[in-house]
Design a protein around this motif. Structure first.
Motif, PDB file in Angstrom:
ATOM      1  N   GLY A  92       8.188 -20.938 -71.789  1.00 10.64           N
ATOM      2  CA  GLY A  92       8.170 -19.481 -71.819  1.00 10.64           C
ATOM      3  C   GLY A  92       9.542 -18.864 -71.950  1.00 10.64           C
ATOM      4  N   GLY A  93      10.557 -19.685 -72.262  1.00 14.77           N
ATOM      5  CA  GLY A  93      11.912 -19.177 -72.429  1.00 14.77           C
ATOM      6  C   GLY A  93      12.621 -18.893 -71.114  1.00 14.77           C
ATOM      7  N   ALA A  94      12.089 -19.409 -70.007  1.00 13.69           N
ATOM      8  CA  ALA A  94      12.669 -19.132 -68.687  1.00 13.69           C
ATOM      9  C   ALA A  94      13.599 -20.251 -68.247  1.00 13.69           C
ATOM     10  N   GLY A  95      14.852 -19.908 -67.963  1.00 10.64           N
ATOM     11  CA  GLY A  95      15.798 -20.865 -67.405  1.00 10.64           C
ATOM     12  C   GLY A  95      16.223 -21.941 -68.388  1.00 10.64           C
ATOM     13  N   VAL A  96      17.226 -22.698 -67.960  1.00 13.89           N
ATOM     14  CA  VAL A  96      17.710 -23.838 -68.734  1.00 13.89           C
ATOM     15  C   VAL A  96      17.458 -25.093 -67.918  1.00 13.89           C
ATOM     16  N   LEU A  97      16.858 -26.071 -68.536  1.00 14.19           N
ATOM     17  CA  LEU A  97      16.446 -27.281 -67.840  1.00 14.19           C
ATOM     18  C   LEU A  97      17.221 -28.471 -68.388  1.00 14.19           C
ATOM     19  N   GLU A  98      17.850 -29.227 -67.481  1.00 16.73           N
ATOM     20  CA  GLU A  98      18.485 -30.489 -67.872  1.00 16.73           C
ATOM     21  C   GLU A  98      17.438 -31.594 -67.787  1.00 16.73           C
ATOM     22  N   MET A  99      17.274 -32.307 -68.888  1.00 16.40           N
ATOM     23  CA  MET A  99      16.276 -33.377 -68.965  1.00 16.40           C
ATOM     24  C   MET A  99      16.996 -34.702 -69.211  1.00 16.40           C
ATOM     25  N   THR A 100      16.678 -35.710 -68.380  1.00 12.92           N
ATOM     26  CA  THR A 100      17.311 -37.020 -68.540  1.00 12.92           C
ATOM     27  C   THR A 100      16.268 -38.130 -68.447  1.00 12.92           C
ATOM     28  N   PRO A 101      15.799 -38.667 -69.564  1.00 14.12           N
ATOM     29  CA  PRO A 101      14.976 -39.884 -69.498  1.00 14.12           C
ATOM     30  C   PRO A 101      15.870 -41.042 -69.064  1.00 14.12           C
ATOM     31  N   THR A 102      15.569 -41.620 -67.925  1.00 11.05           N
ATOM     32  CA  THR A 102      16.464 -42.627 -67.352  1.00 11.05           C
ATOM     33  C   THR A 102      15.972 -44.058 -67.494  1.00 11.05           C
ATOM     34  N   THR A 103      14.644 -44.234 -67.555  1.00  9.36           N
ATOM     35  CA  THR A 103      14.074 -45.577 -67.401  1.00  9.36           C
ATOM     36  C   THR A 103      12.830 -45.734 -68.266  1.00  9.36           C
ATOM     37  N   ALA A 124      10.483 -42.654 -67.140  1.00  8.23           N
ATOM     38  CA  ALA A 124      10.835 -41.814 -65.993  1.00  8.23           C
ATOM     39  C   ALA A 124      11.860 -40.778 -66.429  1.00  8.23           C
ATOM     40  N   ILE A 125      11.658 -39.521 -65.982  1.00 12.96           N
ATOM     41  CA  ILE A 125      12.496 -38.411 -66.439  1.00 12.96           C
ATOM     42  C   ILE A 125      12.970 -37.574 -65.253  1.00 12.96           C
ATOM     43  N   LYS A 126      14.274 -37.397 -65.159  1.00 10.95           N
ATOM     44  CA  LYS A 126      14.866 -36.526 -64.140  1.00 10.95           C
ATOM     45  C   LYS A 126      15.043 -35.131 -64.721  1.00 10.95           C
ATOM     46  N   GLN A 127      14.636 -34.116 -63.955  1.00 10.56           N
ATOM     47  CA  GLN A 127      14.696 -32.735 -64.430  1.00 10.56           C
ATOM     48  C   GLN A 127      15.361 -31.848 -63.381  1.00 10.56           C
ATOM     49  N   ARG A 128      16.285 -30.973 -63.820  1.00 10.73           N
ATOM     50  CA  ARG A 128      16.884 -30.014 -62.900  1.00 10.73           C
ATOM     51  C   ARG A 128      17.343 -28.774 -63.658  1.00 10.73           C
ATOM     52  N   PRO A 129      17.151 -27.578 -63.078  1.00 11.43           N
ATOM     53  CA  PRO A 129      17.648 -26.354 -63.719  1.00 11.43           C
ATOM     54  C   PRO A 129      19.166 -26.297 -63.636  1.00 11.43           C
ATOM     55  N   THR A 130      19.791 -25.735 -64.646  1.00 15.45           N
ATOM     56  CA  THR A 130      21.246 -25.594 -64.649  1.00 15.45           C
ATOM     57  C   THR A 130      21.663 -24.123 -64.619  1.00 15.45           C
ATOM     58  N   THR A 131      20.684 -23.222 -64.418  1.00 16.85           N
ATOM     59  CA  THR A 131      20.982 -21.795 -64.288  1.00 16.85           C
ATOM     60  C   THR A 131      20.341 -21.275 -63.008  1.00 16.85           C
ATOM     61  N   ALA A 132      20.513 -19.997 -62.744  1.00 18.07           N
ATOM     62  CA  ALA A 132      19.982 -19.394 -61.516  1.00 18.07           C
ATOM     63  C   ALA A 132      18.486 -19.159 -61.582  1.00 18.07           C
ATOM     64  N   ALA A 133      17.878 -19.394 -62.737  1.00 19.69           N
ATOM     65  CA  ALA A 133      16.440 -19.176 -62.890  1.00 19.69           C
ATOM     66  C   ALA A 133      15.684 -20.493 -62.786  1.00 19.69           C
ATOM     67  N   ALA A 134      14.493 -20.448 -62.173  1.00 20.11           N
ATOM     68  CA  ALA A 134      13.637 -21.630 -62.135  1.00 20.11           C
ATOM     69  C   ALA A 134      13.194 -21.963 -63.561  1.00 20.11           C
ATOM     70  N   ALA A 225      12.229 -50.674 -60.783  1.00 22.69           N
ATOM     71  CA  ALA A 225      11.491 -51.179 -59.622  1.00 22.69           C
ATOM     72  C   ALA A 225      10.566 -50.109 -59.052  1.00 22.69           C
ATOM     73  N   GLU A 226      11.046 -48.868 -58.974  1.00 18.66           N
ATOM     74  CA  GLU A 226      10.221 -47.778 -58.428  1.00 18.66           C
ATOM     75  C   GLU A 226       9.021 -47.487 -59.326  1.00 18.66           C
ATOM     76  N   VAL A 227       9.229 -47.481 -60.629  1.00 14.55           N
ATOM     77  CA  VAL A 227       8.136 -47.213 -61.556  1.00 14.55           C
ATOM     78  C   VAL A 227       7.097 -48.334 -61.486  1.00 14.55           C
ATOM     79  N   ARG A 228       7.574 -49.585 -61.464  1.00 13.44           N
ATOM     80  CA  ARG A 228       6.636 -50.709 -61.371  1.00 13.44           C
ATOM     81  C   ARG A 228       5.864 -50.672 -60.045  1.00 13.44           C
ATOM     82  N   GLY A 229       6.533 -50.236 -58.982  1.00  9.46           N
ATOM     83  CA  GLY A 229       5.843 -50.105 -57.706  1.00  9.46           C
ATOM     84  C   GLY A 229       4.728 -49.081 -57.756  1.00  9.46           C
ATOM     85  N   ASP A 230       4.964 -47.968 -58.464  1.00  7.64           N
ATOM     86  CA  ASP A 230       3.930 -46.949 -58.604  1.00  7.64           C
ATOM     87  C   ASP A 230       2.784 -47.387 -59.514  1.00  7.64           C
TER      88      ASP A 230
END
Length: 232
Positions: A92-103, A124-134, A225-230
């Motif tokens: 929806g154009g809200a916020g900036v999201l950092e996306m990191t496929p790690t595994t 597996a993907i790590k996600q975090r906002p990099t601005t003040a908006a969700a 290891a965490e993904v295989r455990g899940d």
């Protein structure tokens, strides 16, 4: 008097011809400079049925239009290594999201669920906002989301086959992510053994831009290891 008048007239005529470029000037002998072309570089015709799947995947995959026939999608044609973060516009154009496929993990089953083809590829993907908006990732229903590009160029949507049943307890984020925090999510694909020999992961974001990562053909990354455990 007549001689003087004739001489004067001849002198005036010579000066006039010289000023008008009538002499044998080297500049006059030069051909005019070629005009620089203002035509834009030729674009790939993504409707051309003679393009191979691999060519189409590189040149055209993810290309969208704004309804007026003009290309809006920006395609990252140089895939990044697994573990490289990118910043995208949220759903929806809200916020900036950092996306990191790690595994990446390849699995023959998830609990009691088996692939319709040969193997599940789980990212597996790590996600975090990099601005003040969700911010939150763009789901397929909004015209975005994840794809797998196989070695032969075939594009495969996440959740295909039986991969929609792959649900990881610790990698199952949903909804907006608040500023100052991060979450773990995952995306999964149901692949043949040939399609799982490495590939390209593609994410289409909130602005219609396609981001790419090169995925190796075996388990790789710090969360294996965490993904295989899940997966059980």
């Amino acid at each position: 008097m007549r001689v003087h008048t004739a001489a004067t007239a001849a002198l005036v005529l010579a000066v006039t011809l010289t000023g008008c470029g009538g002499g044998d000037s080297s500049d006059d002998a030069k051909p005019p400079a070629a005009a620089k072309s203002s035509e834009p570089a030729e674009k790939v015709d993504c409707t051309n049925s003679e393009l191979t799947q691999a060519e189409w995947a590189v040149q055209c995959d993810g290309t969208g239009t704004g309804g007026d026939g003009t290309d809006e999608t920006v395609v990252d044609s140089d895939p990044k290594p697994l573990g490289t973060p990118i910043e995208t516009i949220g759903d929806g154009g809200a916020g900036v999201l950092e996306m990191t496929p790690t595994t990446v993990v390849y699995a023959k089953q998830d609990g009691g669920d088996k692939p319709a083809k040969d193997v599940f590829a789980v990212i597996a993907i790590k996600q975090r906002p990099t601005t003040a908006a969700a911010a939150t990732e763009v789901p397929p229903i909004s015209g975005g989301g994840w794809q797998w590009i196989a070695p032969d160029g075939q594009a495969i949507d996440a959740g295909n086959g039986e991969s929609y049943n792959v649900v990881l307890a610790d990698f199952n984020a949903a909804g907006p992510i608040q500023p100052g925090s991060f979450v773990w999510d995952a995306t999964a694909f149901d692949l043949t053994d040939a399609q799982a020999k490495g590939g390209t992961l593609v994410y289409l974001d909130g602005e219609g831009d396609a981001h790419r990562w090169t995925i190796p053909g075996g388990d790789r990354g710090p969360q294996v290891a965490e993904v295989r455990g899940d997966l059980g």
